[in-house]
Design a protein around this motif. Sequence first.
Motif, PDB file in Angstrom:
ATOM      1  N   VAL A 100       8.165   4.852  -0.118  1.00 33.69           N
ATOM      2  CA  VAL A 100       8.589   4.605   1.275  1.00 33.69           C
ATOM      3  C   VAL A 100       9.451   5.767   1.773  1.00 33.69           C
ATOM      4  O   VAL A 100       9.363   6.145   2.946  1.00 33.69           O
ATOM      5  CB  VAL A 100       9.325   3.256   1.416  1.00 33.69           C
ATOM      6  N   TYR A 101      10.261   6.346   0.885  1.00 33.77           N
ATOM      7  CA  TYR A 101      11.033   7.541   1.284  1.00 33.77           C
ATOM      8  C   TYR A 101      10.126   8.599   1.918  1.00 33.77           C
ATOM      9  O   TYR A 101      10.531   9.349   2.793  1.00 33.77           O
ATOM     10  CB  TYR A 101      11.725   8.170   0.069  1.00 33.77           C
ATOM     11  N   LYS A 102       8.885   8.670   1.412  1.00 31.84           N
ATOM     12  CA  LYS A 102       7.950   9.700   1.904  1.00 31.84           C
ATOM     13  C   LYS A 102       7.692   9.617   3.398  1.00 31.84           C
ATOM     14  O   LYS A 102       7.232  10.598   3.996  1.00 31.84           O
ATOM     15  CB  LYS A 102       6.596   9.584   1.195  1.00 31.84           C
ATOM     16  N   LEU A 103       7.937   8.431   3.984  1.00 34.56           N
ATOM     17  CA  LEU A 103       7.721   8.309   5.427  1.00 34.56           C
ATOM     18  C   LEU A 103       8.545   9.351   6.192  1.00 34.56           C
ATOM     19  O   LEU A 103       8.131   9.802   7.251  1.00 34.56           O
ATOM     20  CB  LEU A 103       8.098   6.910   5.920  1.00 34.56           C
ATOM     21  N   TRP A 104       9.733   9.686   5.698  1.00 32.50           N
ATOM     22  CA  TRP A 104      10.566  10.659   6.411  1.00 32.50           C
ATOM     23  C   TRP A 104      11.218  11.709   5.503  1.00 32.50           C
ATOM     24  O   TRP A 104      11.746  12.700   5.992  1.00 32.50           O
ATOM     25  CB  TRP A 104      11.649   9.949   7.231  1.00 32.50           C
ATOM     26  N   ARG A 105      11.175  11.529   4.207  1.00 31.98           N
ATOM     27  CA  ARG A 105      11.791  12.486   3.296  1.00 31.98           C
ATOM     28  C   ARG A 105      10.735  13.453   2.772  1.00 31.98           C
ATOM     29  O   ARG A 105       9.569  13.092   2.756  1.00 31.98           O
ATOM     30  CB  ARG A 105      12.460  11.771   2.095  1.00 31.98           C
ATOM     31  N   PRO A 137       0.845  -1.204   0.000  1.00 30.78           N
ATOM     32  CA  PRO A 137       0.000   0.000   0.000  1.00 30.78           C
ATOM     33  C   PRO A 137       0.876   1.249   0.000  1.00 30.78           C
ATOM     34  O   PRO A 137       1.992   1.234   0.496  1.00 30.78           O
ATOM     35  CB  PRO A 137      -0.773  -0.111   1.322  1.00 30.78           C
ATOM     36  N   GLU A 138       0.353   2.315  -0.554  1.00 30.78           N
ATOM     37  CA  GLU A 138       1.154   3.531  -0.677  1.00 30.78           C
ATOM     38  C   GLU A 138       1.286   4.290   0.645  1.00 30.78           C
ATOM     39  O   GLU A 138       0.432   4.199   1.523  1.00 30.78           O
ATOM     40  CB  GLU A 138       0.533   4.448  -1.732  1.00 30.78           C
ATOM     41  N   THR A 139       2.392   5.020   0.756  1.00 30.69           N
ATOM     42  CA  THR A 139       2.597   5.903   1.895  1.00 30.69           C
ATOM     43  C   THR A 139       1.774   7.168   1.701  1.00 30.69           C
ATOM     44  O   THR A 139       1.831   7.781   0.645  1.00 30.69           O
ATOM     45  CB  THR A 139       4.074   6.313   1.984  1.00 30.69           C
ATOM     46  N   THR A 140       0.984   7.526   2.703  1.00 30.97           N
ATOM     47  CA  THR A 140       0.213   8.756   2.583  1.00 30.97           C
ATOM     48  C   THR A 140       0.533   9.640   3.777  1.00 30.97           C
ATOM     49  O   THR A 140       0.203   9.330   4.915  1.00 30.97           O
ATOM     50  CB  THR A 140      -1.296   8.458   2.534  1.00 30.97           C
ATOM     51  N   LYS A 154      22.278  19.229   7.113  1.00 33.68           N
ATOM     52  CA  LYS A 154      21.184  18.386   6.630  1.00 33.68           C
ATOM     53  C   LYS A 154      21.009  17.296   7.677  1.00 33.68           C
ATOM     54  O   LYS A 154      21.985  16.683   8.109  1.00 33.68           O
ATOM     55  CB  LYS A 154      21.596  17.793   5.280  1.00 33.68           C
ATOM     56  N   TYR A 155      19.740  17.023   8.081  1.00 34.41           N
ATOM     57  CA  TYR A 155      19.520  16.080   9.184  1.00 34.41           C
ATOM     58  C   TYR A 155      18.817  14.814   8.716  1.00 34.41           C
ATOM     59  O   TYR A 155      17.626  14.829   8.393  1.00 34.41           O
ATOM     60  CB  TYR A 155      18.724  16.757  10.301  1.00 34.41           C
ATOM     61  N   GLU A 156      19.572  13.709   8.706  1.00 36.78           N
ATOM     62  CA  GLU A 156      19.041  12.420   8.252  1.00 36.78           C
ATOM     63  C   GLU A 156      18.502  11.551   9.398  1.00 36.78           C
ATOM     64  O   GLU A 156      18.066  10.414   9.175  1.00 36.78           O
ATOM     65  CB  GLU A 156      20.130  11.658   7.495  1.00 36.78           C
ATOM     66  N   GLY A 157      18.565  12.075  10.624  1.00 32.51           N
ATOM     67  CA  GLY A 157      18.125  11.287  11.779  1.00 32.51           C
ATOM     68  C   GLY A 157      16.615  11.156  11.913  1.00 32.51           C
ATOM     69  O   GLY A 157      16.127  10.461  12.810  1.00 32.51           O
ATOM     70  N   VAL A 158      15.850  11.778  11.013  1.00 32.52           N
ATOM     71  CA  VAL A 158      14.387  11.726  11.110  1.00 32.52           C
ATOM     72  C   VAL A 158      13.790  10.436  10.527  1.00 32.52           C
ATOM     73  O   VAL A 158      12.585  10.219  10.613  1.00 32.52           O
ATOM     74  CB  VAL A 158      13.722  12.948  10.427  1.00 32.52           C
ATOM     75  N   SER A 159      14.606   9.571   9.954  1.00 33.13           N
ATOM     76  CA  SER A 159      14.079   8.291   9.439  1.00 33.13           C
ATOM     77  C   SER A 159      13.689   7.387  10.601  1.00 33.13           C
ATOM     78  O   SER A 159      14.188   7.557  11.715  1.00 33.13           O
ATOM     79  CB  SER A 159      15.142   7.606   8.585  1.00 33.13           C
ATOM     80  N   PRO A 160      12.791   6.416  10.363  1.00 36.48           N
ATOM     81  CA  PRO A 160      12.384   5.528  11.461  1.00 36.48           C
ATOM     82  C   PRO A 160      13.559   4.808  12.124  1.00 36.48           C
ATOM     83  O   PRO A 160      13.508   4.488  13.299  1.00 36.48           O
ATOM     84  CB  PRO A 160      11.441   4.533  10.769  1.00 36.48           C
ATOM     85  N   ALA A 161      14.630   4.532  11.384  1.00 33.75           N
ATOM     86  CA  ALA A 161      15.794   3.884  11.984  1.00 33.75           C
ATOM     87  C   ALA A 161      16.773   4.892  12.563  1.00 33.75           C
ATOM     88  O   ALA A 161      17.742   4.509  13.208  1.00 33.75           O
ATOM     89  CB  ALA A 161      16.492   3.000  10.947  1.00 33.75           C
ATOM     90  N   GLY A 162      16.549   6.167  12.320  1.00 32.46           N
ATOM     91  CA  GLY A 162      17.357   7.209  12.954  1.00 32.46           C
ATOM     92  C   GLY A 162      18.625   7.609  12.235  1.00 32.46           C
ATOM     93  O   GLY A 162      19.449   8.312  12.826  1.00 32.46           O
ATOM     94  N   SER A 163      18.823   7.175  11.003  1.00 36.47           N
ATOM     95  CA  SER A 163      20.024   7.553  10.259  1.00 36.47           C
ATOM     96  C   SER A 163      19.725   7.602   8.766  1.00 36.47           C
ATOM     97  O   SER A 163      18.586   7.363   8.338  1.00 36.47           O
ATOM     98  CB  SER A 163      21.159   6.568  10.518  1.00 36.47           C
TER      99      SER A 163
END
Lengths: 452, 452
Positions: B74-79, A2-5, B102-111
Amino acid sequence: MPETTKFTLEEHLIPRTWYNLAADLPSPLPPVLHPGTKQPVGPADLAPLFPESLILQEVSQEREIEIPDAVRDVYKLWRPTPLYRARRLEKALDTPAKIYYKYEGVSPAGSHKPNTAVAQAYYNKEAGVKRIVTETGAGQWGSSLAFAGALFGLEVNVYMVRVSYNQKPYRRALMETWGARCVPSPSTETAAGRAILEQRPDHPGSLGIAISEAVELAVQREDTKYALGSVLNHVLLHQTVIGAEALLQMEMAGDYPDVLVGCTGGGSNFAGMAFPYLGAQLRGGKKVRVVAVEPAACPSLTRGRYAYDFGDTAHLTPLTKMHTLGSTFTPPGFHAGGLRYHGMAPMVSHVKELGLIDAVAYHQTKCFEAGVLFARTEGILAAPEANHAIRGAVDEALAAKEEGKPRTILFNLCGHGHFDMQAYIDYNSGKLQDQHYDENELAMALAGLPPV
Amino acid sequence: MPETTKFTLEEHLIPRTWYNLAADLPSPLPPVLHPGTKQPVGPADLAPLFPESLILQEVSQEREIEIPDAVRDVYKLWRPTPLYRARRLEKALDTPAKIYYKYEGVSPAGSHKPNTAVAQAYYNKEAGVKRIVTETGAGQWGSSLAFAGALFGLEVNVYMVRVSYNQKPYRRALMETWGARCVPSPSTETAAGRAILEQRPDHPGSLGIAISEAVELAVQREDTKYALGSVLNHVLLHQTVIGAEALLQMEMAGDYPDVLVGCTGGGSNFAGMAFPYLGAQLRGGKKVRVVAVEPAACPSLTRGRYAYDFGDTAHLTPLTKMHTLGSTFTPPGFHAGGLRYHGMAPMVSHVKELGLIDAVAYHQTKCFEAGVLFARTEGILAAPEANHAIRGAVDEALAAKEEGKPRTILFNLCGHGHFDMQAYIDYNSGKLQDQHYDENELAMALAGLPPV
């Protein structure tokens, strides 16, 4: 897949005002009483604890209270926070429900707590205060105030519930890295702490005790004030940025929640999401069912009494009317330390009495089960507190499936679980047990409520 | 208090292509050699390890490679990730320099690691792979692949360097919560691991050994492939989303970096930021000084030899030309586990040889000093690896102050330090020591480089 929204607000849409539910309540909040006179307290009674600006917010009847530019400016570090539709979770549950969640874990401290920590640090700094003293449970509040204190140049002393201090040394290290001083509570630094340690040297502590210690120290020094991370009206007020943003984001989604879900300890993250929606409803907007999810091991809304009680164990605070398990009640040491409080925010208690919200209680293993499902579908590993909200939302979605009826669910994911990994280790290894309070202790604590 | 300045891209500006520096290099990368024949390897040699799509990316000369919709989704989750101007840090340093990060720590895994983990999981899933085997140092890569594997329904097995496995049980719990299996390396599950444990039962492990174990297992099973978290061309390629976004964000800021700073272990977060800028420069754009910051305890770029070497300790991988300390070199157990690798990405090594980048090395206490200053001014507590980049940026800003000349600095803050709190506890308590490698061991490791 499913897509990310994701619904992302532009930065200029960070709210410019906090929303004050008091302006829209059909009946006013019962007054706060002086513990000696049993008469309503005035601003002067609270002056040793809080700067005037926060006391005025505590009693304000204004609907909108302006967010100072300096506070809004720090909010920009992580706000607006994202709101997601949980399509992967919906698919895993095979539910006709739509599930949305607002994610507050993107703040530097990893939870919603900086929304009020930054505001409180700002107002204290403006008032010339040098030092803030506070309590913390799991450490989310203490670390948030440490973060805010560092940015505004304030000294921060944190009394941390001993069971959490021992369970979560990394949360303590976080506070110390931001420059705060962190002390396990009960401590020998206060009369309140010493009295409790004398009776029980291995006391695990509680938020009520830690509050007593912090309050005791704050009133002793002119340059020192106290800060509370939940419960009080001004704290709930600052958290309404969550719901104000969510209203705009759900509008972007072209949707409106039928059900709102949040976890409740002191009540602030729950209120932050729910109050703007309740306000809209009270002003004639759409009715939304609001569900407060609390831990079954500390169930103030579902098992407590709506009565006047102290906010702390040593009875240094004023008396507030709230759902309470009694100020002497010590909840067992379950992992959602942020929900281990004997009372409930007076404003949340009031709307519960008015029938505007429902409450349910869950034991922790069921919450972790939902949290692991959430991590594996949505990718975010939530705090134990937030797992309660996930559980509530999952059960709403499963009920929708059972009934074969769609519904729109929105919940607040108040923080990530990066500092709570021991709880996940325990859960993953099958060692996590549900915790039960002692029924006799609860009965005694309720019997000991002050006669008002 | 200085204002918060954040540059936020709209979601539709998440890059649609990865940038491949190979297309713009003035001279091509030396070929990868077969360890037996010493002849350049072909795609067939790599087929037991990687799906064809990734092998094609590894050798591609195309400048732009399209990001599949499912990956971008999936990038959209944090990008897009935020880019900040560090005004509070600038003020604390009293520098005329402008510092951006630039802060990459906002991804679910933190990096930054999920940028490639998601891509690799996607291509493996597309190729019908059931299981991915990998190594991890501090656990940032392993947890990122566990996260990506959970979203794409792949089994993930992680061989984790033993010293980090012991230092960071919570990172392991994170992987396990996402459903991955995590094994301390060297392990008894592989011939490579058993051979090393026989010689030294308490071996602390290294990335080189863990790679050997993962590669050994991947080649044994048809449904299992290997994934690497850094070093290889396709991994660096996936990380270029960082620099591509930064280019747009710096344009929003109306500024352009004079100096780019990144930390280097295998080289992927560094390359992810630097390569899009180097590409712009090579195509006639503005020259930017690029500084790679590495740990003085594992200084491949500043003390290694540019030579053909194995990527692993058991010599199961092909030979690549890179800056290396020798594949038998075991770095001491300092806290930036993600930087504990004997080699450097061939593409990063190549641009170093071409004089396109500089390198400096720092010991860890100086990096933590800068990291704590950063936490108390900018509010983000960084990973030990990222503290190297902060140190580099701070020293650039201090040099600007010394010279009385402004300059614009941009660095990549590749992750948060929530899983590295023991390192902060050690630093805060004064127990953190700089680690030194054994000069004789380095000399022996360099002497043992394969004769090519």
